[in-house]
Design a protein around this motif. Structure first.
Motif, PDB file in Angstrom:
ATOM      1  N   PRO A  70       0.811  -1.222   0.000  1.00  0.00           N
ATOM      2  CA  PRO A  70       0.000   0.000   0.000  1.00  0.00           C
ATOM      3  C   PRO A  70       0.848   1.278   0.000  1.00  0.00           C
ATOM      4  CG  PRO A  70      -0.846  -1.574   1.594  1.00  0.00           C
ATOM      5  CD  PRO A  70       0.471  -2.115   1.119  1.00  0.00           C
ATOM      6  N   GLN A  71       1.955   1.254   0.739  1.00  0.00           N
ATOM      7  CA  GLN A  71       2.828   2.441   0.790  1.00  0.00           C
ATOM      8  C   GLN A  71       3.482   2.695  -0.566  1.00  0.00           C
ATOM      9  OE1 GLN A  71       2.680  -0.049   2.999  1.00  0.00           O
ATOM     10  NE2 GLN A  71       2.941   0.674   5.104  1.00  0.00           N
ATOM     11  N   GLY A  73       2.142   1.801  -3.446  1.00  0.00           N
ATOM     12  CA  GLY A  73       1.038   2.292  -4.283  1.00  0.00           C
ATOM     13  C   GLY A  73       0.769   3.769  -4.052  1.00  0.00           C
ATOM     14  N   ASP A  74       0.830   4.206  -2.776  1.00  0.00           N
ATOM     15  CA  ASP A  74       0.593   5.623  -2.451  1.00  0.00           C
ATOM     16  C   ASP A  74       1.623   6.521  -3.119  1.00  0.00           C
ATOM     17  OD1 ASP A  74      -1.558   4.935  -0.915  1.00  0.00           O
ATOM     18  OD2 ASP A  74      -0.524   5.129   1.019  1.00  0.00           O
ATOM     19  N   LEU A  75       2.909   6.127  -3.054  1.00  0.00           N
ATOM     20  CA  LEU A  75       3.958   6.947  -3.653  1.00  0.00           C
ATOM     21  C   LEU A  75       3.801   7.007  -5.170  1.00  0.00           C
ATOM     22  CD1 LEU A  75       6.542   8.631  -3.482  1.00  0.00           C
ATOM     23  CD2 LEU A  75       7.857   6.506  -3.587  1.00  0.00           C
ATOM     24  N   GLN A  77       1.135   6.717  -6.872  1.00  0.00           N
ATOM     25  CA  GLN A  77      -0.027   7.560  -7.171  1.00  0.00           C
ATOM     26  C   GLN A  77       0.338   9.039  -7.054  1.00  0.00           C
ATOM     27  OE1 GLN A  77      -3.396   6.918  -4.564  1.00  0.00           O
ATOM     28  NE2 GLN A  77      -4.853   7.496  -6.142  1.00  0.00           N
ATOM     29  N   ARG A  78       1.129   9.373  -6.032  1.00  0.00           N
ATOM     30  CA  ARG A  78       1.518  10.776  -5.826  1.00  0.00           C
ATOM     31  C   ARG A  78       2.359  11.314  -6.974  1.00  0.00           C
ATOM     32  NH1 ARG A  78       2.699   9.479  -0.368  1.00  0.00           N
ATOM     33  NH2 ARG A  78       4.912   9.937  -0.641  1.00  0.00           N
TER      34      ARG A  78
END
Length: 301
Positions: A70-71, A73-75, A77-78
Motif C-alpha cells: 500500500p505504501q 502504491g501511495d507513492l 499515485q503521488r
C-alpha cells in the motif's frame, strides 16, 4: 496503585499459561512476516512492536520481514505513475523499482525499526542487498503455473524470486542481541535489484535458518473451512487434501504453499494469524488456544 483483586487471578493465569511456552522457545528463532492492517493501524503497530520486544526480552530471537504494497502504491499515485498487477504481483519497471527501494528499504523499514526501538528494543534495518543476503532471479509468470490464470509467459520486470539466502549478516545481528528487520529486496546478476513477495522471503529465511516458527500476519482469521470455521493444528497431509478439495484457493494458496514449504524443510511449525487482533503474535505463541491457523511440521507422508 494496588492491583485490582478481581483481575489478579486472570493476570496470574495468563502469566502461568505463558511460562511453559517461554521456556520451550527461549533461544529459538522465529521469522515473522509483518504486513496488512498491523502495519497501518497505530494501535496495532504499537502492540506488534511491544510483542517483538517482549519476545526478545524472554530469550526468543524474532526476525521481521515486512511488506509495504500500500505504501508503494501511495507513492506511485503521488508521482502520477499507474500501478499494474498481474496475478496479484506488481509489474515493476526500472523507475518503479527505484521507488520500491525508496519505500521498502527506506521509509517503511526505518519506521518499523524506530517503532521497535521506541518500545525498548534494539532493531537494525536491512534489505536483502545488504551483505548480498538475498540472491534473486527474475520471476516469470507462466501458463504452466496452476495458481495464476494467464495465457502466455509474462515478464513482470524487476519482480524476483529467491535463489539463495546467505544468513551471515542475520546471524551476526542475532548473536549481538539485535532484532533484524528485513525489506524483501533481492540482488541478482550485475547488481540488479528485485522486488520479492515478503511471504516468500520470510518462508525461505525460516527454511535456511531452520527456525522454530514461521509466522505470517494477514488480514484474515487464518485458514477457514467451507462453513467459515477456523482450521488449526493441521499437518502437511491435511493441508494438501484441503487444497485438492478446493477449500484453499485464490489468494490464500501462495501463503499456504509458503507455510508448507517451510514445515517440509524443517521449520517446526508455521502460523497464519490475524494481524487485525492486538498482540496477535504473542497470543499465538504464548497461549493454548492461539489466534490463527497452525500447520505442524514433521509429517510429510
Amino acid at each position: 496503585m494496588s492491583l485490582n483483586t478481581k483481575r489478579a487471578p486472570q493476570i496470574a493465569q495468563v502469566l502461568t499459561e505463558a511460562l511453559p511456552y517461554i521456556q520451550r522457545f527461549s533461544g529459538k528463532t522465529l521469522v515473522i512476516k509483518y504486513g496488512g492492517n498491523a502495519m497501518v493501524d497505530e494501535d496495532l503497530k504499537n502492540s506488534f512492536a511491544r510483542d517483538v520486544v517482549l519476545m526478545k526480552a524472554v530469550g526468543i530471537n524474532p526476525i521481521i520481514v515486512h511488506g509495504g504494497g500500500p505504501q508503494i502504491g501511495d507513492l506511485l499515485q503521488r508521482v502520477g505513475k499507474e500501478s499494474h498487477f498481474v496475478a496479484g504481483m506488481r509489474v515493476t519497471d526500472s523507475e518503479t523499482m527505484d521507488m520500491v527501494e525508496m519505500v521498502l528499504g527506506g521509509q517503511v523499514n526505518k519506521s518499523i525499526v524506530s517503532l521497535i526501538n521506541n518500545h525498548g528494543g534494539r532493531a537494525v534495518g536491512l534489505t536483502g542487498k545488504d551483505g548480498a543476503m538475498i540472491r534473486a532471479k527474475k520471476l516469470h509468470i507462466s501458463p504452466d503455473d496452476p495458481s495464476v490464470n494467464v495465457s502466455e509467459v509474462i515478464d513482470l520486470g524487476h519482480v524476483g524470486q529467491v535463489e539463495e539466502i546467505d544468513t551471515s549478516v542475520v546471524d551476526m545481528l542475532i548473536q549481538s542481541d539485535f532484532i533484524p528487520v528485513i525489506a524483501p529486496i533481492g540482488v541478482g546478476d550485475n547488481g540488479v535489484s528485485y522486488n520479492i513477495n515478503a511471504d516468500l522471503v520470510a518462508g525461505k529465511l525460516a527454511e535456511v535458518l531452520k527456525a522454530e516458527k514461521l509466522i505470517l500476519l494477514t488480514n484474515t482469521k487464518g485458514l477457514l473451512d467451507g462453513e467459515g470455521q477456523l482450521l488449526t493444528g493441521l499437518d502437511a497431509k491435511q493441508v494438501n487434501k484441503l487444497i485438492d478439495d478446493g477449500v484453499i484457493y485464490g489468494g490464500m494458496l501462495p501463503k499456504i504453499g509458503c507455510a508448507l514449504d517451510a514445515v517440509n524443510a524443517g521449520v517446526s511449525s508455521a502460523h497464519i494469524i490475524d494481524g487485525r487482533v492486538q498482540h496477535a503474535a504473542l497470543l499465538e505463541i504464548f497461549t493454548d488456544e492461539g489466534v490463527g491457523t497452525l500447520i505442524r511440521g514433521g509429517v510429510t507422508h
